[in-house]
Structure formats: C-alpha cells, structure tokens
Write an enzyme that holds these catalytic residues in place. Structure first.
Site, PDB file in Angstrom:
ATOM      1  N   CYS A   4       0.862  -1.183   0.000  1.00 43.48           N
ATOM      2  CA  CYS A   4       0.000   0.000   0.000  1.00 43.48           C
ATOM      3  C   CYS A   4       0.899   1.234   0.000  1.00 43.48           C
ATOM      4  CB  CYS A   4      -0.992  -0.005   1.162  1.00 43.48           C
ATOM      5  SG  CYS A   4      -0.252   0.051   2.813  1.00 43.48           S
ATOM      6  N   ARG A   9      -3.390  -0.563   5.424  1.00 46.19           N
ATOM      7  CA  ARG A   9      -4.005  -1.647   4.644  1.00 46.19           C
ATOM      8  C   ARG A   9      -3.112  -2.867   4.477  1.00 46.19           C
ATOM      9  NH1 ARG A   9      -5.259   2.203  -0.295  1.00 46.19           N
ATOM     10  NH2 ARG A   9      -3.347   3.078   0.593  1.00 46.19           N
ATOM     11  N   ASP A  38      -8.263   3.940   1.111  1.00 48.43           N
ATOM     12  CA  ASP A  38      -7.295   4.303   2.143  1.00 48.43           C
ATOM     13  C   ASP A  38      -8.063   4.781   3.378  1.00 48.43           C
ATOM     14  OD1 ASP A  38      -5.365   5.379   3.709  1.00 48.43           O
ATOM     15  OD2 ASP A  38      -4.394   6.512   2.103  1.00 48.43           O
TER      16      ASP A  38
HETATM   17  P1  4NP Z   1      -1.781   2.861   4.054  1.00 39.24           P
HETATM   18  O1  4NP Z   1      -2.444   4.198   4.615  1.00 39.24           O
HETATM   19  O2  4NP Z   1      -1.252   3.188   2.687  1.00 39.24           O
HETATM   20  O3  4NP Z   1      -2.966   1.918   3.981  1.00 39.24           O
HETATM   21  O4  4NP Z   1      -0.749   2.445   5.039  1.00 39.24           O
HETATM   22  C1  4NP Z   1      -1.776   5.417   4.687  1.00 39.24           C
HETATM   23  C2  4NP Z   1      -0.949   5.669   5.748  1.00 39.24           C
HETATM   24  C3  4NP Z   1      -0.316   6.894   5.831  1.00 39.24           C
HETATM   25  C4  4NP Z   1      -0.510   7.848   4.867  1.00 39.24           C
HETATM   26  C5  4NP Z   1      -1.326   7.586   3.795  1.00 39.24           C
HETATM   27  C6  4NP Z   1      -1.957   6.360   3.712  1.00 39.24           C
HETATM   28  N1  4NP Z   1       0.132   9.108   4.976  1.00 39.24           N
HETATM   29  O5  4NP Z   1      -0.131   9.970   4.134  1.00 39.24           O
HETATM   30  O6  4NP Z   1       0.905   9.330   5.919  1.00 39.24           O
END
Ligand code: 4NP
Length: 155
Positions: free
Chosen positions: A9, A15, A123
């Site tokens: 991800c 995720r 997300d």
């Molecule tokens: P992930 O979610 O891609 O599912 O781990 C996110 C975690 C952090 C961020 C964006 C998405 N961020 O912008 O810090």
C-alpha cells in the site's frame, strides 16, 4: 522453497499490514511467506496504525510486531506475487518494473474478488475506525479466495 507473496500500500501502516496478517493466517507457514511494504517512505520503521492493530485484534490476529518498510526494486526478485491495494500503488510499483515478468507479478488484491474490475481498497488513514473494519472485510474475502488458489497451485 516457499512461495513468497508481498502486499503493498502507500504507508505500509494501515491496509497492507492487515492484508499480510490476514493472508498469512490462511496459508501454511512451511510453504508460504507473506510480507508487506509501502510505496512511500513516511512511516518506515513504524508499527501498524493503532486502528489496524485494533481491527486485527478483534478478529484474533496480532499484527503489532510488523514494522513498515519501503517497497524496492529487489522485491521483484524476492517475491512471486505482488498485490497492491489501489490504482495509485499499482502505478508506483509498475513504474519500477523493468521486465514483463516483473510486471506480470503485480495485481490489485481486489481483482481476486472482482476479477478485472480494478476495484481499490480505500485508504482508511484519514477516516474513522469503522473504515478499518470495512477494509478488513474486503481483504478477508479477497484473501480467502487467494489462499485457496495458492494452496491448490503450490501444494
Ligand atoms: P496505508 O495508509 O497506505 O494503507 O498504510 C496510509 C498511511 C499513511 C498515509 C497515507 C496512507 N500518509 O499519508 O501518511
């Protein structure tokens, strides 16, 4: 030799840690290795988001010992299958691929559930706790199908 599957991800804290924990729980450990990574480097070294840890706990999975790392080109060599959570992750991973063989390893995880529809796992980072439960349910259904296919093909 174990079959290696990578979940990807953006941050590797919401995720893909859930996807890693869920798929690993459905596969025999002696035959399969499951890992996860993020295309971004913002959270490298961090444990999963508390809300992902909590959601996993509610379903009997402990993902708290995972630590975020960034996806790298070497992962194309290490892994047999690379599943991404959304279209943006897909573009970022495919950008790093150099051969058709590498590109062929990459697919959206929800194509297991909705073949060829290219549906994203949303997300949940900027949302509320219930968004994490929704993500868990989607990933659980997709990983159930994926695990059956992998076991049939590789054992
Ligand atoms: P992930 O979610 O891609 O599912 O781990 C996110 C975690 C952090 C961020 C964006 C998405 N961020 O912008 O810090």
């Amino acid at each position: 030799m174990s079959v290696k599957i990578l979940m990807v991800c953006l941050g590797n804290i919401c995720r893909s840690p859930l996807a890693e924990g869920i798929l690993a729980s459905k596969l025999p450990k002696d035959l399969f290795t499951v890992d996860s990574a993020g295309t971004g480097n913002y959270h490298v070294g961090s444990p999963p988001d508390k809300r992902s840890i909590h959601t996993a706990n509610q379903h009997g999975l402990d993902i708290s010992l995972q630590r975020a790392r960034q996806f790298s080109r070497k992962d194309f060599e290490k892994f047999d299958y690379i599943f991404v959570m959304d279209g943006s992750n897909y573009d970022n991973v495919i950008e790093l691929a150099k051969t058709e063989e590498e590109r062929k390893k990459v697919d959206l995880i929800l194509n297991q559930l909705f073949p060829n529809e290219n549906v994203d796992v949303p997300d949940p980072y900027f949302g509320l706790q219930n968004g994490f439960e929704d993500v868990y349910q989607m990933l659980d259904e997709a990983c159930e199908i994926l695990a059956k296919k992998l076991i049939e093909k590789h054992s």
